[in-house]
Design a protein around this motif. Structure first.
Motif, short mmCIF file in Angstrom:
data_model
loop_
_atom_site.label_atom_id
_atom_site.label_comp_id
_atom_site.label_asym_id
_atom_site.label_seq_id
_atom_site.Cartn_x
_atom_site.Cartn_y
_atom_site.Cartn_z
N PRO A 113 -0.25 5.28 5.41
CA PRO A 113 -0.16 6.76 5.40
C PRO A 113 0.42 7.26 6.73
O PRO A 113 0.17 6.69 7.79
CB PRO A 113 -1.59 7.23 5.23
CG PRO A 113 -2.44 6.02 5.08
CD PRO A 113 -1.60 4.81 5.30
N ARG A 114 1.21 8.30 6.65
CA ARG A 114 1.78 8.91 7.85
C ARG A 114 0.75 9.82 8.49
O ARG A 114 -0.02 10.49 7.80
CB ARG A 114 3.02 9.72 7.49
CG ARG A 114 4.10 8.84 6.89
CD ARG A 114 5.43 9.55 6.96
NE ARG A 114 6.44 8.86 6.21
CZ ARG A 114 7.10 7.80 6.65
NH1 ARG A 114 6.86 7.34 7.84
NH2 ARG A 114 8.01 7.23 5.91
N LYS A 115 0.78 9.87 9.81
CA LYS A 115 -0.11 10.78 10.54
C LYS A 115 0.40 12.21 10.36
O LYS A 115 1.60 12.46 10.44
CB LYS A 115 -0.15 10.43 12.02
CG LYS A 115 -0.79 9.09 12.30
CD LYS A 115 -0.80 8.83 13.78
CE LYS A 115 -1.39 7.46 14.06
NZ LYS A 115 -1.37 7.14 15.48
N ALA B 161 5.12 2.35 -8.37
CA ALA B 161 3.72 2.73 -8.54
C ALA B 161 2.89 2.54 -7.26
O ALA B 161 1.87 3.21 -7.09
CB ALA B 161 3.11 1.92 -9.68
N ASN B 162 3.33 1.68 -6.36
CA ASN B 162 2.59 1.47 -5.11
C ASN B 162 3.01 2.43 -4.00
O ASN B 162 2.59 2.29 -2.86
CB ASN B 162 2.73 0.02 -4.64
CG ASN B 162 4.15 -0.35 -4.27
OD1 ASN B 162 5.08 0.43 -4.44
ND2 ASN B 162 4.33 -1.56 -3.77
N GLY B 163 3.88 3.40 -4.30
CA GLY B 163 4.29 4.39 -3.31
C GLY B 163 5.50 4.01 -2.49
O GLY B 163 5.91 4.76 -1.60
N ARG B 164 6.11 2.87 -2.76
CA ARG B 164 7.31 2.44 -2.03
C ARG B 164 8.56 3.04 -2.66
O ARG B 164 8.81 2.88 -3.86
CB ARG B 164 7.45 0.92 -2.06
CG ARG B 164 6.47 0.21 -1.20
CD ARG B 164 7.07 -0.01 0.15
NE ARG B 164 6.12 -0.70 0.99
CZ ARG B 164 6.23 -0.76 2.29
NH1 ARG B 164 7.25 -0.19 2.89
NH2 ARG B 164 5.34 -1.38 3.01
#
Length: 112
Positions: free
Chosen positions: A108-110, A30-33
């Motif tokens: 977040p990725r650039k 849920a945390n994006g990992r």
């Protein structure tokens, strides 16, 4: 347990969702990992776990858990599809999910 079985199990964990990781399919907490990915080697998928657990799994069951040079030194272990202990594999997927949730949300990725 093949990739599709692992994904089906992982998606049953609280807050888990199908997503992508470095352009490949993955299951994320849920945390994006990401905690479950297909891996780079045929016949295996990858779970992300702390280094101590990775070392313990490789030592206690090298027929199931292993690392290619690509993964050595990283908190990830490959799981062979033909494991003789699918219950332990499911338990380790659950542990990977819990470990992912214990970590901070990824930055977040650039975008170009």
């Amino acid at each position: 347990m093949i990739w599709e079985d692992a994904v089906a199990f992982a998606l049953g964990l609280p807050g888990a969702e199908l997503s992508t990781y470095y352009g490949a399919p993955a299951v994320k907490a849920a945390n994006g990992r990401a905690f479950l990915t297909p891996g780079h080697e045929a016949g295996s998928f990858c779970i992300q776990l702390d280094l101590d657990t990775v070392a313990m799994l490789i030592e206690t069951d090298p027929g199931t858990y292993w690392q290619s040079p690509h993964y050595q030194g990283w908190p990830a272990v490959l799981v062979r599809h033909d494991s003789a202990d699918p219950e332990r594999v499911r338990a380790m997927i659950g542990r990977a999910h819990d470990w992912a949730l214990s970590r901070p949300r990824p930055r977040p990725r650039k975008t170009p």
